[in-house]
Design a protein around this motif. Sequence first.
Motif, short mmCIF file in Angstrom:
data_model
loop_
_atom_site.label_atom_id
_atom_site.label_comp_id
_atom_site.label_asym_id
_atom_site.label_seq_id
_atom_site.Cartn_x
_atom_site.Cartn_y
_atom_site.Cartn_z
N ILE A 46 0.87 -1.17 0.00
CA ILE A 46 0.00 0.00 0.00
C ILE A 46 0.90 1.23 0.00
N THR A 47 0.75 2.06 -1.01
CA THR A 47 1.56 3.27 -1.14
C THR A 47 0.70 4.49 -0.78
N PHE A 69 -1.85 -1.60 -3.95
CA PHE A 69 -1.25 -2.34 -5.05
C PHE A 69 -1.16 -3.85 -4.75
N GLN A 70 -1.86 -4.31 -3.72
CA GLN A 70 -1.88 -5.73 -3.40
C GLN A 70 -2.92 -6.43 -4.27
N GLN A 71 -2.53 -7.53 -4.86
CA GLN A 71 -3.40 -8.23 -5.80
C GLN A 71 -4.65 -8.78 -5.15
N TYR A 188 0.35 -3.99 9.19
CA TYR A 188 1.13 -3.24 8.20
C TYR A 188 2.30 -2.52 8.88
N THR A 189 3.43 -2.55 8.21
CA THR A 189 4.62 -1.81 8.64
C THR A 189 4.97 -0.82 7.55
N CYS A 190 5.07 0.46 7.92
CA CYS A 190 5.31 1.52 6.94
C CYS A 190 6.74 2.03 7.04
N ASN A 217 6.34 9.84 -0.85
CA ASN A 217 5.66 8.53 -0.79
C ASN A 217 6.02 7.78 0.47
N ILE A 218 5.07 6.99 0.95
CA ILE A 218 5.29 6.05 2.05
C ILE A 218 4.82 4.68 1.58
N THR A 219 5.64 3.66 1.76
CA THR A 219 5.29 2.30 1.36
C THR A 219 5.05 1.44 2.59
#
Length: 458
Positions: A46-47, A69-71, A188-190, A217-219
């Motif tokens: 996730i961006t 962006f996860q399928q 989730y880890t950002c 951006n953060i991923t």
Amino acid sequence: MDPSFSLLTFSVSKITTFTISLLFLISCSTFTSTEAYDALDPNGNITIKWDVIQWTPDGYVAVVTMYNFQQYRHIQSPGWTVGWTWAKKEVIWSMMGAQTTEQGDCSKFKGNVPHCCKKTPTVVDLLPGTPYNQQIANCCKGGVISSWAQDPASAVSSFQISVGAAGTTNKTVRVPKNITLKAPGPGYTCGPAKIVRPTAFMSADKRRVTQALMTWNITCTYSQFLAQKTPTCCVSLSSFYNDTIVSCPTCACGCQNSTAGSGSGTCVHPDTPHLASVISPPGKSDNTPLVQCTSHMCPIRVHWHVKLNYKEYWRVKVTVTNFNYRMNYSLWNMVVQHPNFDNLTKIFSFQYKSLTPYEGLNDTAMLWGVKFYNDFLSQAGPLGNVQSELLFRKDKSTFTFEKGWAFPRRIYFNGDNCVMPPPDAYPWLPNDSSRSVISLLLPVMTLFLSMAFLFAHV
């Protein structure tokens, strides 16, 4: 034996044991650093993108967009929650499309009071039905975001934020720190915010391009281990050629009356009197999972039944059952690995997409419900299940019913790996040859034992 040789042997043995222990510790520590890697979706993340679109007298206005962006991993109700720590003494003057959960202490401001003065704000999406003057594009869905494979158009969520007491140029603005994402719980880890090339925007008539004043951006990546310590689903198996029904492994997701963890082992029987009051206590809303009492104690069970065998095809029935009395699964999905998915001919009442993370390998399928028909998996009860059938064409070079080949290698539900039964428990083909051998030996053994009995009494 030479004492020095014995001493040398003992020393080498100690060194070898120490080396093995050290390598084990290193491997364990290495595993934790790569636990977020998903082999079926190696580029999934996730961006979160911040686009500064306007400078203000004391700060800036930015549009914050989340791209999933996860399928096959989506964000379900009650939705996402994003938080961060301001680098300086910033405040949030106003927001559109989202809101902070707390305002904080804004007592030093006279007249115009900010929307939020907290050093560590927490932001949530607005609900559907929000007035239009508080909305922006891709907002107000209650924090629900689809997976990229299911619906790319719905895999985006945005809000607008006006920040004060901040820098007013690219050199004086400081990016937020310690970004957190809950979707809706942990998992989730950002990473840190990284300044990138400003985003370009195309006008509606596609004749003019503008760009953001500044972009970072953060991923964020997902780890099932961080999301929950116990599994959330399991798999059971059956077939037309064997009467055995292989249930989910016992205690796959926990055991009844277990004391490990908060609420672990708590369950309710479907015939409990006043079941509705147990599920939803009067006067309060409780989102803690409450599952039906089973041997596996999983909220979700996926059953794979090998149903029919044709000359050139074979047929499977898949049933997903919800045992959680406090959860309705919207936009659910399932990922199945089986080598015959490269010859899937027909699927009934489910949507299908092939997942091919690696070139030349087509053994993974993503399945989800048909919109407005079965894309909503109701809570535990008579309506708490969805099902479909799959028709496969046989590949003569690989197809067989022997040794459990017809059963899936792995199943995921809503992105989480489900507990499979052990391979030696799978329903196997009846072994006719061994049965015939036993039937021929039986009279021989009977005659032998009879003669032995007679000779013993002569």
